[in-house]
Write a protein that holds these residues in place. Structure first.
Motif, PDB file in Angstrom:
ATOM      1  N   GLU A  35       0.827  -1.213   0.000  1.00  0.00           N
ATOM      2  CA  GLU A  35       0.000   0.000   0.000  1.00  0.00           C
ATOM      3  C   GLU A  35       0.860   1.261   0.000  1.00  0.00           C
ATOM      4  OE1 GLU A  35      -2.951   0.139   3.012  1.00  0.00           O
ATOM      5  OE2 GLU A  35      -3.840  -1.792   2.469  1.00  0.00           O
ATOM      6  N   LYS A  36       1.958   1.224   0.729  1.00  0.00           N
ATOM      7  CA  LYS A  36       2.835   2.386   0.794  1.00  0.00           C
ATOM      8  C   LYS A  36       4.225   1.988   0.326  1.00  0.00           C
ATOM      9  CE  LYS A  36       0.469   4.919   4.460  1.00  0.00           C
ATOM     10  NZ  LYS A  36       0.601   5.586   5.796  1.00  0.00           N
ATOM     11  N   ALA A  37       4.755   2.763  -0.590  1.00  0.00           N
ATOM     12  CA  ALA A  37       6.109   2.507  -1.096  1.00  0.00           C
ATOM     13  C   ALA A  37       6.735   3.821  -1.512  1.00  0.00           C
ATOM     14  CB  ALA A  37       6.063   1.536  -2.277  1.00  0.00           C
ATOM     15  N   ASN A  38       8.038   3.907  -1.353  1.00  0.00           N
ATOM     16  CA  ASN A  38       8.755   5.138  -1.679  1.00  0.00           C
ATOM     17  C   ASN A  38       9.289   5.115  -3.113  1.00  0.00           C
ATOM     18  OD1 ASN A  38       8.617   6.614   0.882  1.00  0.00           O
ATOM     19  ND2 ASN A  38       9.789   4.866   1.682  1.00  0.00           N
ATOM     20  N   TYR A  39       8.448   4.741  -4.027  1.00  0.00           N
ATOM     21  CA  TYR A  39       8.809   4.777  -5.440  1.00  0.00           C
ATOM     22  C   TYR A  39       7.545   4.956  -6.268  1.00  0.00           C
ATOM     23  CZ  TYR A  39       7.578  -0.206  -5.024  1.00  0.00           C
ATOM     24  OH  TYR A  39       6.935  -1.393  -4.765  1.00  0.00           O
ATOM     25  N   THR A  40       7.759   5.398  -7.481  1.00  0.00           N
ATOM     26  CA  THR A  40       6.673   5.507  -8.459  1.00  0.00           C
ATOM     27  C   THR A  40       6.963   4.504  -9.563  1.00  0.00           C
ATOM     28  OG1 THR A  40       6.274   7.834  -7.979  1.00  0.00           O
ATOM     29  CG2 THR A  40       5.555   7.029 -10.126  1.00  0.00           C
ATOM     30  N   LEU A  41       6.007   3.614  -9.823  1.00  0.00           N
ATOM     31  CA  LEU A  41       6.206   2.550 -10.809  1.00  0.00           C
ATOM     32  C   LEU A  41       5.608   2.971 -12.151  1.00  0.00           C
ATOM     33  CD1 LEU A  41       7.246  -0.255 -11.487  1.00  0.00           C
ATOM     34  CD2 LEU A  41       5.102  -1.208 -10.622  1.00  0.00           C
ATOM     35  N   ILE A  42       6.445   2.938 -13.193  1.00  0.00           N
ATOM     36  CA  ILE A  42       6.041   3.395 -14.527  1.00  0.00           C
ATOM     37  C   ILE A  42       6.198   2.257 -15.532  1.00  0.00           C
ATOM     38  CG2 ILE A  42       6.544   5.049 -16.377  1.00  0.00           C
ATOM     39  CD1 ILE A  42       7.663   6.918 -14.204  1.00  0.00           C
ATOM     40  N   VAL A  97      17.558   8.962 -15.153  1.00  0.00           N
ATOM     41  CA  VAL A  97      16.840   8.425 -16.320  1.00  0.00           C
ATOM     42  C   VAL A  97      17.347   9.079 -17.595  1.00  0.00           C
ATOM     43  CG1 VAL A  97      14.614   8.415 -17.515  1.00  0.00           C
ATOM     44  CG2 VAL A  97      14.728   7.735 -15.128  1.00  0.00           C
ATOM     45  N   PHE A  98      17.411  10.405 -17.584  1.00  0.00           N
ATOM     46  CA  PHE A  98      17.742  11.115 -18.823  1.00  0.00           C
ATOM     47  C   PHE A  98      19.244  11.161 -19.078  1.00  0.00           C
ATOM     48  CE2 PHE A  98      13.615  12.773 -17.347  1.00  0.00           C
ATOM     49  CZ  PHE A  98      12.853  12.191 -18.350  1.00  0.00           C
ATOM     50  N   GLN A  99      20.003  11.009 -18.034  1.00  0.00           N
ATOM     51  CA  GLN A  99      21.447  10.875 -18.209  1.00  0.00           C
ATOM     52  C   GLN A  99      21.753   9.578 -18.970  1.00  0.00           C
ATOM     53  OE1 GLN A  99      23.614  10.806 -14.514  1.00  0.00           O
ATOM     54  NE2 GLN A  99      25.602  10.517 -15.499  1.00  0.00           N
ATOM     55  N   HIS A 100      21.050   8.507 -18.581  1.00  0.00           N
ATOM     56  CA  HIS A 100      21.250   7.206 -19.254  1.00  0.00           C
ATOM     57  C   HIS A 100      20.667   7.218 -20.669  1.00  0.00           C
ATOM     58  CE1 HIS A 100      22.067   2.987 -19.584  1.00  0.00           C
ATOM     59  NE2 HIS A 100      20.791   2.664 -19.717  1.00  0.00           N
ATOM     60  N   ALA A 101      19.527   7.899 -20.843  1.00  0.00           N
ATOM     61  CA  ALA A 101      18.885   7.958 -22.160  1.00  0.00           C
ATOM     62  C   ALA A 101      19.759   8.669 -23.185  1.00  0.00           C
ATOM     63  CB  ALA A 101      17.527   8.648 -22.061  1.00  0.00           C
ATOM     64  N   TYR A 124       5.053  11.821 -11.038  1.00  0.00           N
ATOM     65  CA  TYR A 124       5.019  11.330 -12.429  1.00  0.00           C
ATOM     66  C   TYR A 124       4.874  12.493 -13.411  1.00  0.00           C
ATOM     67  CZ  TYR A 124       3.524   8.835 -16.631  1.00  0.00           C
ATOM     68  OH  TYR A 124       3.426   8.360 -17.920  1.00  0.00           O
ATOM     69  N   GLU A 125       4.037  13.516 -13.053  1.00  0.00           N
ATOM     70  CA  GLU A 125       3.890  14.694 -13.909  1.00  0.00           C
ATOM     71  C   GLU A 125       5.224  15.434 -14.028  1.00  0.00           C
ATOM     72  OE1 GLU A 125       1.445  15.803 -15.807  1.00  0.00           O
ATOM     73  OE2 GLU A 125       0.303  13.996 -15.304  1.00  0.00           O
ATOM     74  N   LYS A 126       5.952  15.477 -12.934  1.00  0.00           N
ATOM     75  CA  LYS A 126       7.278  16.108 -12.956  1.00  0.00           C
ATOM     76  C   LYS A 126       8.208  15.344 -13.920  1.00  0.00           C
ATOM     77  CE  LYS A 126      11.096  17.368  -9.842  1.00  0.00           C
ATOM     78  NZ  LYS A 126      11.601  17.298  -8.448  1.00  0.00           N
ATOM     79  N   PHE A 127       8.093  14.019 -13.869  1.00  0.00           N
ATOM     80  CA  PHE A 127       8.871  13.167 -14.795  1.00  0.00           C
ATOM     81  C   PHE A 127       8.481  13.462 -16.249  1.00  0.00           C
ATOM     82  CE2 PHE A 127       8.514   9.257 -17.368  1.00  0.00           C
ATOM     83  CZ  PHE A 127       9.854   8.954 -17.540  1.00  0.00           C
ATOM     84  N   LEU A 128       7.181  13.590 -16.521  1.00  0.00           N
ATOM     85  CA  LEU A 128       6.713  13.845 -17.883  1.00  0.00           C
ATOM     86  C   LEU A 128       7.197  15.195 -18.407  1.00  0.00           C
ATOM     87  CD1 LEU A 128       3.004  12.544 -17.856  1.00  0.00           C
ATOM     88  CD2 LEU A 128       5.031  11.419 -18.800  1.00  0.00           C
TER      89      LEU A 128
END
Length: 818
Positions: A35-42, A97-101, A124-128
């Protein structure tokens, strides 16, 4: 767990399958996340596109705000692994993420399409937002990665790229990956999205989801992710769809080829639009030439363009391109394909220009290949169009039906370019009308395969109607029809019959009728055999065709009486032996059977005599191209051939051809041409050769043939790959003279079959005088001249044939070839 069979049964459409499996996968993932986790799964990759494939990796991105949470996703990953899920995952911060991309184009494309599965929507919006800015700034990375690959694609290479009997569904550029590349590009370069409104895009999209459904089903049936439609996978699909005939399986594979074609066309269209936006280079128009002031042809950068469309102009453009070593431009080919989309008939001026094509000699193949890809040949005789994408699932031909037919002309061009001491001379001496007849026959020789059933019978049924509207004389049409209907007769005679017997030559001559047709049939046979896999003619087949031609020509041309047919050839042989072995001529001529001198060249004869004079028993091994040539010299005995064959089979050697000679001194000298089934035997060193000699000689002396059944059953891949093809067993046994019989067997090949046949003959008290072994694809053509050990024995020919037929059927069952 997800019910994959239910998804396939309910949703035959690939798009719906992909979306449904994505939804079900998403539910499964969410059911295992705390229920609670310190990550966002995409969801990224296929899952991010809402296109999850059966047994494909689950592409997941665990997005964390700080590296101190790096180990937290491992808890849920362990749950996934416990379910045997295949994962493609990474744990990263937004910055990482974007360093690797920036460094990895594969990861770059993986994050183009993403969906939030779990976690903080604001994060997630910040990621987008970061992703949008990154792609805007770095989108040239995708352009420069894709364009070099697209640049290699062309209309000229299209058929050569997509038409393989074991197609690459996933990673081939005309497969799923090709359409995904377009989707990536349109997402990053939205100014190109007008492409989505084109007919090419719509056809490619339909093809993409058809291929998706095929791959999903193949992956489900094999319980693993499938990229290539290999033979054993195609077999499972055939069983699943309930195809009862090979023709149905070929129709199914044709749909796959057409799907590849649509995706390839879309990639060519994208390439064309990308090139319009490339910066102009200074030397782009470094060479510009107009052929003549009054012509429609222009050349830019060595590429031929056409100003005004007409049949005459297109034919002239092709002739000009091949004569000057220029290329037809992509735009010209593309326009020609539309122009020739309907049947045509040639007017007198166009007929005269078309006649020039038949005199191009070494440029014959490139010229007709252009006509092939421009759809001219399909418009000229519409039945040809049905050949282009038809596969040939006989595991003999490497190319599709259309490719094979056009590649026969490549062999003709090669004969003009590379001087052959005999065949090139015959080709060059053909009249224009004979060349024209030959080329038409080559293009149409397999036309009967567009229909179900025996293609020779089909040829006979349809060839007259195909030839009827063509601008040819009645005599030419008659000759082309003969060549198309009888195109296998010369090869079959060499493979199945003893061409050193006068009856064989007389029978073949009665079928061919004339020296002209004999010449044309010879060249057609050579081109047809070599176009099977674009390989050189084997020395064995070359010598057989050469000998058959010479002997038959003597009869058809009336140069010699029938009873003197072999006198000139024998005189030449004796002269050659006298020259090389002046002191041993009589002894050598008496030692070997006459056909040995016809089939074996002088250099090999010298080596054989040295072996005979040096050893009591010996095995010589030489590599010739991709096969191994064995010579066995030893004392003749009952069942010797079956023991030798057992030695080859137990040592992973598949016999393709053989020449068996019984010498007058009670010894045998046998040639075997083998395909090594193990990689380390394909180019054996001296140590491997020494071990092979030892093991084969041991097999002969100890008769280890009882191990054959156990060994052959282990060759699972060989047995299974043949299941698609229904090969009828045919057995011929006839008496030639007192206590001399001719036995011919054609059946499906599998490991050890030659041993079982020769062992059967031994057990039934037959002595093999001569054998002619030949393997073509998955079919054997084995001929034996045999005597009964008991000359007074009354042979029941029908009973022997029935026993052999039962033996082969029994072996098929044991090898699971049902």
């Amino acid at each position: 767990m997800i019910d994959l069979k239910k998804i396939i049964d309910i949703y035959p459409d690939g798009k719906k399958q992909a979306q449904t499996l994505s939804l079900e996968t998403e539910k499964l993932i969410l059911s295992m996340i705390p229920e609670k986790a310190n990550y966002t799964l995409i969801a990224v990759g296929g899952l991010g596109r809402n296109e999850q494939g059966i047994h494909s990796d689950l592409d997941l991105l665990f997005l964390i705000e700080d590296w101190k949470y790096e180990k937290e996703p491992m808890e849920v990953l362990r749950k996934f692994w416990d379910l045997d899920l295949k994962l493609g995952y990474s744990i990263r911060t937004i910055e990482n993420v974007f360093q690797h991309a920036r460094e990895d184009i594969t990861f770059f494309t993986t994050i183009i399409f993403t969906r939030l599965l779990y976690g903080n929507s604001e994060f997630y919006e910040k990621f987008l937002e970061a992703k949008k800015a990154f792609f805007f700034k770095n989108r040239s990375f995708l352009f420069t990665s894709i364009y070099p690959e697209l640049k290699k694609l062309s209309y000229i290479e299209k058929d050569r790229t997509i038409l393989f009997n074991q197609p690459q569904l996933k990673n081939g550029f005309a497969g799923l990956r090709g359409f995904q590349t377009v989707k990536w590009f349109l997402e990053i370069y939205p100014e190109y999205r007008e492409l989505e409104q084109t007919d090419s895009y719509q056809k490619a999209a339909q093809s993409y989801y058809f291929l998706w459904a095929v791959r999903d089903l193949a992956s489900f049936l094999t319980e693993r992710s499938i990229s290539q439609l290999q033979i054993e996978i195609l077999e499972k699909l055939v069983v699943y769809f309930g195809f009862k005939k090979l023709f149905e399986a070929e129709e199914f594979l044709m749909k796959i080829f057409h799907s590849f074609s649509h995706i390839y066309d879309l990639l060519l269209l994208l390439k064309e639009k990308m090139e319009k936006d490339l910066p102009m280079k200074k030397n782009l128009f470094s060479f510009f030439k107009r052929k003549k002031e009054d012509t429609q042809i222009t050349v830019v950068n060595n590429k031929v363009f056409l100003k005004e469309e007409s049949v005459e102009n297109y034919l002239q453009a092709v002739l000009y391109a091949v004569r000057t070593d220029f290329e037809l431009s992509e735009s010209l080919i593309k326009k020609a394909q539309l122009f020739f989309s309907e049947p045509i008939s040639l007017n007198p001026a166009e007929k005269e220009i078309f006649k020039d094509f038949f005199q191009l000699e070494s440029k014959l193949y490139p010229a007709f290949y252009y006509l092939h890809i421009m759809n001219f040949l399909s418009a000229y005789f519409p039945e040809y169009k049905k050949m282009i994408y038809r596969p040939q699932l006989d595991f003999y031909h490497s190319f599709s039906l259309g490719q094979h037919s056009i590649i026969t002309l490549k062999q003709i061009s090669s004969l003009y370019q590379k001087e052959h001491p005999f065949f090139s001379k015959i080709l060059r001496e053909l009249s224009f009308e004979e060349k024209e007849t030959l080329i038409y026959a080559l293009l149409l020789h397999d036309i009967g395969k567009i229909m179900e059933g025996n293609h020779i019978h089909n040829n006979q049924a349809i060839i007259d109607s195909i030839l009827s509207p063509l601008p040819l004389s009645l005599s030419q049409k008659k000759d082309i029809a003969f060549l198309v209907i009888q195109h296998l007769v010369m090869a079959n005679t060499c493979q199945r019959k003893d061409i050193n017997r006068i009856k064989t030559i007389l029978g073949f001559a009665s079928e061919v009728h004339s020296p002209k047709l004999l010449k044309l049939l010879l060249i057609l046979t050579i081109a047809d055999i070599q176009a099977v896999s674009d390989n050189k003619l084997s020395s064995f087949m070359e010598s057989s065709l050469f000998s058959l031609y010479l002997k038959t020509n003597v009869i058809l041309s009336g140069k010699q009486e029938e009873q003197g047919l072999f006198e000139e050839e024998r005189r030449q042989i004796e002269d050659a032996v006298s020259k090389d072995f002046p002191d041993k001529k009589e002894k050598i001529m008496a030692l070997f059977p006459e056909e040995y001198f016809i089939e074996i060249d002088n250099q090999e004869i010298k080596k054989d005599i040295q072996i005979i004079e040096t050893y009591d028993s010996y095995i010589d091994i030489q590599k010739e191209q991709d096969i191994l040539k064995f010579k066995y010299y030893g004392k003749d005995e009952k069942g010797l051939l079956s023991k030798i064959v057992a030695g080859f089979t137990l040592n992973h050697l598949n016999i393709l051809d053989s020449k068996v000679y019984t010498l007058s001194n009670g010894m045998v000298l046998d040639y075997f041409y083998c395909n090594p089934l193990l990689e380390n035997l394909k180019d054996p060193g001296e140590e491997e050769k020494k071990n092979l000699r030892k093991q084969i000689l041991t097999s002969v002396s100890e008769n280890k043939s009882h191990n054959i059944q156990l060994f052959a059953n282990k060759l699972y891949y060989w047995a299974k790959k043949a299941n698609l093809v229904e090969i009828e067993t045919l057995i011929e046994l006839r008496k030639i003279e007192e206590n001399l019989y001719y036995l011919f067997i054609t059946a499906r090949d599998f490991p050890g079959i030659l041993y079982f046949i020769t062992d059967f003959l031994k057990e039934n008290s037959f002595y093999i005088i001569k054998a002619k072994i030949n393997t073509v694809g998955l079919r054997i053509y084995d001929a034996f001249y045999i005597r009964s050990i008991d000359s007074s024995q009354n042979i029941n020919e029908e009973e022997i044939k029935e026993k052999l037929d039962f033996l082969i059927k029994d072996l098929k069952n044991k090898f699971e070839l049902k």
